[in-house]
Structure formats: structure tokens, C-alpha cells
Design a protein around this motif. Structure first.
Motif, PDB file in Angstrom:
ATOM      1  N   ARG A 147       0.870  -1.183   0.000  1.00  0.00           N
ATOM      2  CA  ARG A 147       0.000   0.000   0.000  1.00  0.00           C
ATOM      3  C   ARG A 147       0.904   1.230   0.000  1.00  0.00           C
ATOM      4  NH1 ARG A 147      -3.963  -2.794  -1.959  1.00  0.00           N
ATOM      5  NH2 ARG A 147      -4.728  -4.390  -0.525  1.00  0.00           N
ATOM      6  N   LYS A 148       0.934   1.932  -1.118  1.00  0.00           N
ATOM      7  CA  LYS A 148       1.872   3.041  -1.325  1.00  0.00           C
ATOM      8  C   LYS A 148       1.734   4.139  -0.281  1.00  0.00           C
ATOM      9  CE  LYS A 148       2.180   2.239  -6.254  1.00  0.00           C
ATOM     10  NZ  LYS A 148       1.940   2.743  -7.596  1.00  0.00           N
ATOM     11  N   TRP A 149       0.546   4.325   0.279  1.00  0.00           N
ATOM     12  CA  TRP A 149       0.339   5.406   1.229  1.00  0.00           C
ATOM     13  C   TRP A 149       0.712   5.015   2.656  1.00  0.00           C
ATOM     14  CZ3 TRP A 149      -3.332   2.746  -1.433  1.00  0.00           C
ATOM     15  CH2 TRP A 149      -4.233   1.992  -0.712  1.00  0.00           C
ATOM     16  N   ALA A 150       1.123   3.770   2.876  1.00  0.00           N
ATOM     17  CA  ALA A 150       1.590   3.372   4.206  1.00  0.00           C
ATOM     18  C   ALA A 150       3.003   3.921   4.422  1.00  0.00           C
ATOM     19  CB  ALA A 150       1.584   1.853   4.346  1.00  0.00           C
ATOM     20  N   HIS A 151       3.296   4.309   5.633  1.00  0.00           N
ATOM     21  CA  HIS A 151       4.616   4.843   5.960  1.00  0.00           C
ATOM     22  C   HIS A 151       5.638   3.735   6.199  1.00  0.00           C
ATOM     23  CE1 HIS A 151       1.820   8.119   6.991  1.00  0.00           C
ATOM     24  NE2 HIS A 151       2.801   8.886   6.558  1.00  0.00           N
ATOM     25  N   TYR A 152       5.144   2.574   6.572  1.00  0.00           N
ATOM     26  CA  TYR A 152       6.023   1.462   6.922  1.00  0.00           C
ATOM     27  C   TYR A 152       5.281   0.169   6.619  1.00  0.00           C
ATOM     28  CZ  TYR A 152       9.982  -0.515   9.467  1.00  0.00           C
ATOM     29  OH  TYR A 152      11.126  -1.160   9.800  1.00  0.00           O
ATOM     30  N   HIS A 153       6.026  -0.878   6.268  1.00  0.00           N
ATOM     31  CA  HIS A 153       5.414  -2.180   5.993  1.00  0.00           C
ATOM     32  C   HIS A 153       6.067  -3.255   6.857  1.00  0.00           C
ATOM     33  CE1 HIS A 153       3.769  -0.354   2.320  1.00  0.00           C
ATOM     34  NE2 HIS A 153       2.912  -1.362   2.342  1.00  0.00           N
ATOM     35  N   ILE A 154       5.265  -4.210   7.271  1.00  0.00           N
ATOM     36  CA  ILE A 154       5.758  -5.411   7.940  1.00  0.00           C
ATOM     37  C   ILE A 154       5.499  -6.564   6.983  1.00  0.00           C
ATOM     38  CG2 ILE A 154       5.465  -6.993   9.885  1.00  0.00           C
ATOM     39  CD1 ILE A 154       4.592  -4.530  11.542  1.00  0.00           C
ATOM     40  N   VAL A 155       6.562  -7.300   6.624  1.00  0.00           N
ATOM     41  CA  VAL A 155       6.459  -8.410   5.681  1.00  0.00           C
ATOM     42  C   VAL A 155       6.860  -9.705   6.378  1.00  0.00           C
ATOM     43  CG1 VAL A 155       6.882  -6.912   3.689  1.00  0.00           C
ATOM     44  CG2 VAL A 155       8.815  -8.048   4.800  1.00  0.00           C
ATOM     45  N   GLN A 156       6.595 -10.836   5.705  1.00  0.00           N
ATOM     46  CA  GLN A 156       6.933 -12.133   6.275  1.00  0.00           C
ATOM     47  C   GLN A 156       7.867 -12.929   5.372  1.00  0.00           C
ATOM     48  OE1 GLN A 156       2.819 -13.324   6.776  1.00  0.00           O
ATOM     49  NE2 GLN A 156       3.042 -13.124   8.968  1.00  0.00           N
ATOM     50  N   ASN A 157       8.457 -12.259   4.407  1.00  0.00           N
ATOM     51  CA  ASN A 157       9.430 -12.884   3.519  1.00  0.00           C
ATOM     52  C   ASN A 157      10.611 -11.925   3.426  1.00  0.00           C
ATOM     53  OD1 ASN A 157      10.935 -13.593   1.143  1.00  0.00           O
ATOM     54  ND2 ASN A 157       9.186 -14.794   0.440  1.00  0.00           N
ATOM     55  N   ARG A 158      11.791 -12.372   3.847  1.00  0.00           N
ATOM     56  CA  ARG A 158      12.970 -11.497   3.885  1.00  0.00           C
ATOM     57  C   ARG A 158      13.323 -10.942   2.507  1.00  0.00           C
ATOM     58  NH1 ARG A 158      14.832 -15.575   7.550  1.00  0.00           N
ATOM     59  NH2 ARG A 158      16.143 -16.453   5.935  1.00  0.00           N
ATOM     60  N   ASN A 159      12.912 -11.600   1.437  1.00  0.00           N
ATOM     61  CA  ASN A 159      13.208 -11.098   0.098  1.00  0.00           C
ATOM     62  C   ASN A 159      12.401  -9.854  -0.251  1.00  0.00           C
ATOM     63  OD1 ASN A 159      14.997 -13.156  -0.120  1.00  0.00           O
ATOM     64  ND2 ASN A 159      13.872 -14.304  -1.657  1.00  0.00           N
ATOM     65  N   GLU A 160      11.472  -9.459   0.591  1.00  0.00           N
ATOM     66  CA  GLU A 160      10.698  -8.242   0.366  1.00  0.00           C
ATOM     67  C   GLU A 160      11.244  -7.051   1.138  1.00  0.00           C
ATOM     68  OE1 GLU A 160       6.253  -8.759  -0.620  1.00  0.00           O
ATOM     69  OE2 GLU A 160       6.599  -9.907   1.215  1.00  0.00           O
ATOM     70  N   LEU A 161      12.326  -7.242   1.880  1.00  0.00           N
ATOM     71  CA  LEU A 161      12.875  -6.143   2.670  1.00  0.00           C
ATOM     72  C   LEU A 161      13.381  -5.024   1.770  1.00  0.00           C
ATOM     73  CD1 LEU A 161      14.805  -7.992   5.501  1.00  0.00           C
ATOM     74  CD2 LEU A 161      12.774  -6.555   5.724  1.00  0.00           C
ATOM     75  N   LYS A 162      13.022  -3.819   2.128  1.00  0.00           N
ATOM     76  CA  LYS A 162      13.504  -2.612   1.464  1.00  0.00           C
ATOM     77  C   LYS A 162      13.380  -1.489   2.476  1.00  0.00           C
ATOM     78  CE  LYS A 162       9.082  -1.743  -0.884  1.00  0.00           C
ATOM     79  NZ  LYS A 162       8.454  -1.564  -2.173  1.00  0.00           N
ATOM     80  N   GLU A 163      13.565  -0.250   2.046  1.00  0.00           N
ATOM     81  CA  GLU A 163      13.468   0.881   2.955  1.00  0.00           C
ATOM     82  C   GLU A 163      12.081   0.930   3.606  1.00  0.00           C
ATOM     83  OE1 GLU A 163      14.020   5.717   2.817  1.00  0.00           O
ATOM     84  OE2 GLU A 163      14.551   4.532   1.079  1.00  0.00           O
ATOM     85  N   ASN A 164      12.057   1.272   4.874  1.00  0.00           N
ATOM     86  CA  ASN A 164      10.818   1.391   5.652  1.00  0.00           C
ATOM     87  C   ASN A 164      10.023   0.093   5.697  1.00  0.00           C
ATOM     88  OD1 ASN A 164      11.316   4.112   6.287  1.00  0.00           O
ATOM     89  ND2 ASN A 164      10.475   4.759   4.326  1.00  0.00           N
ATOM     90  N   THR A 165      10.747  -1.011   5.843  1.00  0.00           N
ATOM     91  CA  THR A 165      10.126  -2.330   5.906  1.00  0.00           C
ATOM     92  C   THR A 165      10.870  -3.177   6.926  1.00  0.00           C
ATOM     93  OG1 THR A 165       9.605  -2.167   3.555  1.00  0.00           O
ATOM     94  CG2 THR A 165       9.448  -4.333   4.528  1.00  0.00           C
TER      95      THR A 165
END
Length: 185
Positions: free
Chosen positions: A47-65
Motif C-alpha cells: 500500500r503506497k500510502w503506508a509509511h512502513y510495511h511489515i512483511v513475512q518474507n525477507r526477500n521483500e525487505l527494502k526501505e521502511n520495511t
């Protein structure tokens, strides 16, 4: 626990707070520029308007995640300990979106000559693995890593004491070892 963090459970965004919301619900509520939004992505869209994301796959890590280890599905019901052998194989989840290699009919036809029933557990019943002997999570038979998917099916199978057969999903390989604690198709 320390008594210095005020936590509010709400069905709307609260200004001047850290608002944590699942991606599925965030698409409905949207939020405004004044709402600090942390989106729990799971295997739903960013969701582009979120300030931060929590993911469950390390391959999705990027800034503010951040990546959090996967939690077991709430209300998970383990395999009935009195079941013997393999008579029922299941896929837990949606199949219309390409999350299962092949069709449900293909899998049913494949197992039928061996006296094995194949079932697709609907979304609302994925927590009940009591009458399942093997759980599969095969999205394709190639080496595609499916980097946006969490290891939910594998973790749930472990906790339900059910053998798991998965594809080359990167999340499965992040938490398990093919041939050791799950089978790789």
C-alpha cells in the motif's frame, strides 16, 4: 508491560499514533497524510500510502520495511493423532489466483487411482487440519521463488504435525530445509 505505552484498539485511524493495520483492511480505510500507518502486508499488495510495511518474507525487505517471523494461524487444529497413513491430501487457500500449480480437478484425478482424496480447504476453514494427512503448497513446478509469499502453509503444517510438500518459494527455504523438515517438489 512497562506501563508507559498507551495502546488503543480501534476500527479507525487515530491521529498522532502509530496505526498498525493489515493490507486487506487498509485498502478500505485508506488513511490521510496525518495518520502514521504501518501496513502488515502478509501476502497482500503493498500500500503506497503506508509509511512502513511489515512483511513475512525477507526477500521483500527494502526501505521502511521490517520482516517479522511468521506466526501460526490463529485457532489452528492439529491433525487427529488417530489418523493412519495417507488418505487425504490438501491445499489450504485460494486456487483461482494461480497459487496452486494446476487445477483442483488435475490434483483430484492424479490422486484418485491411489485411493487418496484431494481437497482444497476454503479460506474460512484453513485452520482445521484435523483430517488432513499431507499439506501441499506447490505454486508451480519450476524454480520461481514467489518472493511476495510468506511461509504460512509450511509453518501451519509443522504445528499441525502434518508432512508438507512445497515448491521453490523463498520463504519456505528461509525457515526450513528441503529434504529435512519438508519435501520439495
Amino acid at each position: 508491560q512497562r506501563g508507559n505505552l498507551n495502546v488503543i484498539c480501534s476500527n479507525h485511524f487515530v491521529p498522532d499514533c502509530i496505526n498498525i493495520i493489515h493490507s486487506y483492511d487498509l485498502i478500505k480505510l485508506k488513511g490521510t497524510a496525518k495518520d502514521f500507518i504501518v501496513c502488515v502486508k502478509g501476502d497482500f499488495p503493498w500500500r503506497k500510502w503506508a509509511h512502513y510495511h511489515i512483511v513475512q518474507n525477507r526477500n521483500e525487505l527494502k526501505e521502511n520495511t521490517s520482516c517479522l517471523p511468521l506466526w501460526v494461524q490463529p485457532g489452528l487444529i492439529k491433525r487427529n493423532g488417530e489418523r493412519k497413513g495417507v488418505t487425504r491430501v490438501a491445499y489450504a487457500g485460494q486456487t483461482w489466483n494461480g497459487n496452486l500449480a494446476g487445477t483442483q480437478q488435475t490434483w483430484t484425478t492424479l490422486f484418485k487411482p491411489h485411493g487418496i482424496e484431494f481437497v482444497n480447504l476454503p479460506t474460512g476453514a484453513c485452520h482445521d487440519l484435523s483430517n488432513i494427512d499431507v499439506l501441499i503448497g506447490i505454486r508451480s513446478f519450476d524454480n520461481k521463488p514467489y518472493n511476495s509469499k510468506p511461509p504460512s502453509k509450511l509453518v501451519n503444517a509443522w504445528h499441525a504435525h502434518i508432512p508438507f510438500i512445497g515448491g521453490h518459494d523463498s520463504a519456505f527455504k528461509q525457515v526450513g530445509t528441503p529434504g529435512k523438515d519438508y519435501l520439495l517438489a
